[in-house]
Design a protein around this motif. Structure first.
Motif, PDB file in Angstrom:
ATOM      1  N   UNK A  67      -0.932  -0.503  -1.841  1.00 33.20           N
ATOM      2  CA  UNK A  67      -2.188  -0.358  -2.590  1.00 33.20           C
ATOM      3  C   UNK A  67      -3.365  -0.788  -1.728  1.00 33.20           C
ATOM      4  N   UNK A  68      -3.221  -1.882  -1.011  1.00 38.72           N
ATOM      5  CA  UNK A  68      -4.303  -2.367  -0.150  1.00 38.72           C
ATOM      6  C   UNK A  68      -4.599  -1.351   0.942  1.00 38.72           C
ATOM      7  N   UNK A  69      -3.577  -0.744   1.511  1.00 36.30           N
ATOM      8  CA  UNK A  69      -3.783   0.227   2.592  1.00 36.30           C
ATOM      9  C   UNK A  69      -4.519   1.486   2.135  1.00 36.30           C
ATOM     10  N   UNK A  70      -4.306   1.911   0.886  1.00 33.37           N
ATOM     11  CA  UNK A  70      -4.939   3.147   0.441  1.00 33.37           C
ATOM     12  C   UNK A  70      -6.297   2.917  -0.219  1.00 33.37           C
ATOM     13  N   UNK A  71      -6.735   1.675  -0.332  1.00 33.96           N
ATOM     14  CA  UNK A  71      -8.045   1.392  -0.936  1.00 33.96           C
ATOM     15  C   UNK A  71      -9.137   1.992  -0.058  1.00 33.96           C
TER      16      UNK A  71
END
Length: 88
Positions: A69-73
């Motif tokens: 989730x953090x990577x695709x923010x």
């Protein structure tokens, strides 16, 4: 000829037994297929939670989900929980 007559009698008298054996065999084949599907899922990483629901002892899976989730923010992440540690 008598042997064939006796074989026929034996088959007719044990028809329910043969039917039960066929049902057991079919159930075993289904269980084997389910086991094979589980092994394929384990090898293919299909057991990963898509909805973010995790159970006890699945800490790494939860961490992986959060990392993804953090990577695709795109620009920011809003935390709704007060729990934040140094890894966040």
């Amino acid at each position: 000829m008598e042997a064939f007559v006796e074989m026929r009698r034996m088959l007719l008298s044990n028809a329910s037994l043969f039917h039960r054996l066929n049902k057991i065999e079919l159930k075993q084949l289904q269980a084997d297929q389910k086991s094979e599907d589980i092994f394929k899922a384990l090898e293919g990483d299909k057991l990963r939670s898509e909805k973010g629901i995790f159970y006890n002892e699945q800490v790494f899976d939860a961490y992986t989900l959060v990392s993804d989730i953090i990577r695709i923010a795109k620009s920011s992440i809003i935390l709704l929980n007060n729990y934040v540690d140094d890894t966040v």
